[in-house]
Design a protein around this motif. Structure first.
Motif, PDB file in Angstrom:
ATOM      1  N   ASN A   1       3.914  -1.615   4.510  1.00  0.00           N
ATOM      2  CA  ASN A   1       3.525  -0.725   3.421  1.00  0.00           C
ATOM      3  C   ASN A   1       4.679   0.227   3.137  1.00  0.00           C
ATOM      4  O   ASN A   1       5.787   0.036   3.654  1.00  0.00           O
TER       5      ASN A   1
ATOM      6  N   GLN B   1       3.169  12.411   7.338  1.00  0.00           N
ATOM      7  CA  GLN B   1       2.230  11.341   6.990  1.00  0.00           C
ATOM      8  C   GLN B   1       1.899  10.443   8.186  1.00  0.00           C
ATOM      9  O   GLN B   1       0.847   9.820   8.226  1.00  0.00           O
TER      10      GLN B   1
ATOM     11  N   ASP C   1       3.956   9.416  -1.643  1.00  0.00           N
ATOM     12  CA  ASP C   1       4.350   9.474  -3.053  1.00  0.00           C
ATOM     13  C   ASP C   1       5.487  10.468  -3.247  1.00  0.00           C
ATOM     14  O   ASP C   1       6.473  10.191  -3.952  1.00  0.00           O
TER      15      ASP C   1
ATOM     16  N   TRP D   1       4.501   4.139  -4.804  1.00  0.00           N
ATOM     17  CA  TRP D   1       4.558   5.094  -5.911  1.00  0.00           C
ATOM     18  C   TRP D   1       5.354   4.468  -7.041  1.00  0.00           C
ATOM     19  O   TRP D   1       6.469   3.986  -6.829  1.00  0.00           O
TER      20      TRP D   1
ATOM     21  N   GLU E   1       0.829  -1.192   0.000  1.00  0.00           N
ATOM     22  CA  GLU E   1       0.000   0.000   0.000  1.00  0.00           C
ATOM     23  C   GLU E   1       0.871   1.253   0.000  1.00  0.00           C
ATOM     24  O   GLU E   1       1.925   1.303   0.602  1.00  0.00           O
ATOM     25  N   TYR E   2       0.403   2.271  -0.695  1.00  0.00           N
ATOM     26  CA  TYR E   2       1.061   3.566  -0.838  1.00  0.00           C
ATOM     27  C   TYR E   2       2.316   3.506  -1.717  1.00  0.00           C
ATOM     28  O   TYR E   2       3.161   4.407  -1.673  1.00  0.00           O
TER      29      TYR E   2
ATOM     30  N   ARG F   1      -2.300  10.981   2.849  1.00  0.00           N
ATOM     31  CA  ARG F   1      -1.133  10.165   3.208  1.00  0.00           C
ATOM     32  C   ARG F   1      -0.410   9.676   1.966  1.00  0.00           C
ATOM     33  O   ARG F   1       0.818   9.706   1.890  1.00  0.00           O
ATOM     34  N   LYS F   2      -1.190   9.207   1.006  1.00  0.00           N
ATOM     35  CA  LYS F   2      -0.568   8.712  -0.223  1.00  0.00           C
ATOM     36  C   LYS F   2       0.186   9.820  -0.938  1.00  0.00           C
ATOM     37  O   LYS F   2       1.276   9.597  -1.461  1.00  0.00           O
TER      38      LYS F   2
END
Length: 516
Positions: free
Chosen positions: A419, A449, A463, A332, A329-330, A458-459
């Motif tokens: 993540n 974050q 990123d 980039w 997750e998250y 957060r993403k």
């Protein structure tokens, strides 16, 4: 009434009253037989203790057998109730209440209690320990089966850091036993609440475990597990061929090809959240060539990743342009890495090194450091950068890396769960276990974050942090994931691939031998 009819009536009546029939089912048979592994690393006592997990997946090879966690990844779900049968989160996100499962016991026979959970958390000193302890205000134990974690402020990633194999903080050890035998005594004779209990350990040779029939989930069907240390890959393959081990981990290059062609043995390839990269430890030293991003970019362009994949991993490895795996997750997605030695030489010339330079050592473990380090050294020489490979045994390499004692180019890797935030916390920000330096703007994005509750925001922050790491080539990606293993004819259930995104056999209580 026939004899058969009378028997059916008796059994039906017994079941109706809640009694089991006299005939015990086969599932309750005592554990028997042995499964043996050819392990690709030297096992160290630190792997027996959940408190010391280093942000790498390696110790969980043993932890899944010896120990148990409040919550852990299992085949059915990534956060499966284990020692905790359930948990709740308060509306304000500050309180996590765990209810312990009834009748869970350590190998000593003592029950797993809330005090053991509190003790294990407070004792934890592995990866992300500082972050966890700084974010948790207190741990309360209202009674023997209830544990309450109270946070200082809402933290969206509490369960990811606490209850995934990103750390070992949720894996529980017996307080009374640890206090009785001491820290060194615990490593010499570890006691847990997992499906197998410790029998013996010969350093550099073998670890023997035996089934714990009181394990809450199910009694294991295999009585003995033997983990044989066979760090030499050709010796490991020979042991598998001779039937001396049933499962052998980690094959590369020609030996992986030989394994694929051997009758009676099959490949069991798994794809953990693994990435490997080069880490220039001296990029924060203004006098070092590595301080120039053009030099780091040149090294990236000098590496022919498809060639490494084909020669070392049968072309099965996934490519990665980041230290964060695509499955997490998250993540980039950066641009793909390209191979352009001509452009690499141009960048070196622009940076003031038209004839290259001496980069010193390329340091890695005897597994990935050798498989990827050898071709990397050759590719660097192709653009004028001289380097010497220095392979180290994995436990020593991990310790030296974490203690910041290694200098030069490190062949780093991780297959740990989590993540993007957990991966960056381990390798990329100030205070990270394996960070030799950091950048203030990346540190700022990471800190921001941590407190952000909106997943979209957060993403964006994560990123941006990952993009800065890529733009500056803080880490020079090599390859992504594949773990090539061999399995012989005896296992019916070998456990590889049962846990998604996990490289080793597990859960051990699910393993089975074929019936003779």
């Amino acid at each position: 009434m026939t004899r058969f009819a009378r028997l059916i009536r008796v059994i039906s009546a017994a079941l109706a009253l809640g009694f089991a029939p006299a005939m015990a089912p086969a599932a309750l048979a005592a554990p028997e037989g042995q499964l043996s592994w050819g392990v690709h690393i030297t096992l160290a006592p630190t792997y027996f203790d959940p408190a010391e997990t280093p942000g790498l997946v390696t110790p969980f090879m043993i932890l899944y057998a010896l120990h148990d966690a409040l919550v852990k990844p299992m085949p059915e779900r990534p956060f499966a109730p284990s020692l905790a049968e359930a948990w709740t989160v308060s509306k304000d996100g500050l309180t996590y209440d765990f209810m312990l499962r009834k009748n869970t016991r350590f190998h000593t026979g003592e029950p797993v209690t809330a005090e053991d959970v509190k003790f294990s958390f407070e004792r934890y000193r592995g990866s992300a320990a500082t972050l966890l302890h700084n974010r948790v205000a207190r741990v309360e134990t209202p009674d023997a089966r209830r544990v309450r974690f109270v946070l200082k402020q809402p933290w969206a990633d509490f369960m990811t850091f606490y209850a995934s194999p990103a750390t070992g903080a949720a894996w529980i050890v017996p307080k009374a036993y640890v206090e009785k035998v001491g820290e060194d005594g615990f490593k010499k004779a570890p006691v847990g609440a997992g499906p197998y209990k410790f029998v013996s350990f010969k350093p550099g040779v073998e670890l023997i475990l035996e089934a714990f029939e009181g394990y809450w989930r199910k009694a294991p069907s295999v009585k003995t597990l033997a983990f044989r240390v066979i760090t030499d890959e050709s010796t490991r393959l020979a042991a598998l061929k001779r039937g001396e081990v049933d499962i052998a981990y980690s094959f590369t290059g020609p030996l992986a090809e030989e394994l694929r062609k051997t009758p009676g043995i099959f490949l069991a390839n798994v794809y953990p959240p693994f990435t490997a990269w080069l880490y220039p430890t001296e990029q924060w030293d203004a006098k070092s060539p590595w301080s120039d991003p053009r030099v780091r970019r040149a090294v990236s362009l000098a590496i022919d990743r498809p060639a490494i994949n084909q020669s070392q991993y049968l072309g099965l490895a996934r490519f990665s342009s980041s230290i964060v795996p695509e499955s997490q997750e998250y993540f980039w997605a950066p641009p793909a890495m390209t191979y352009d030695p001509k452009r690499a030489k141009q960048l070196l010339a622009e940076a003031g090194y038209p004839n290259g330079f001496d980069a010193g050592e390329v340091i890695g473990d005897t597994i990935y450091g050798t498989a990827m380090g050898e071709p990397v050294v050759n590719f660097l020489q192709g653009v004028g950068i001289k380097a010497r490979l220095r392979p180290m045994e994995r436990a020593a390499f991990t310790a030296g890396f974490g203690e910041r004692k290694l200098r030069g180019l490190i062949v780093a890797s991780s297959g740990a769960a989590g993540n993007a935030a957990t991966r960056l916390e381990t390798f990329a920000v100030s205070g990270a276990r394996y960070a030799y330096g950091s950048y203030p703007d990346i540190d700022g994005l990471f800190a921001e974050q941590v407190d952000e509750q909106n997943p979209r925001v957060r993403k964006q922050l994560l990123d941006r942090a990952q993009q800065l790491l890529y733009d500056r080539m803080v880490f020079i990606p090599i390859l992504g994931s594949v773990f090539i293993n061999g399995v012989g004819s005896r296992p019916e259930v070998h456990g590889l691939g049962l846990l998604p995104n996990y490289p080793y056999s597990a859960p051990y209580e699910d393993l089975k031998l074929k019936k003779k």
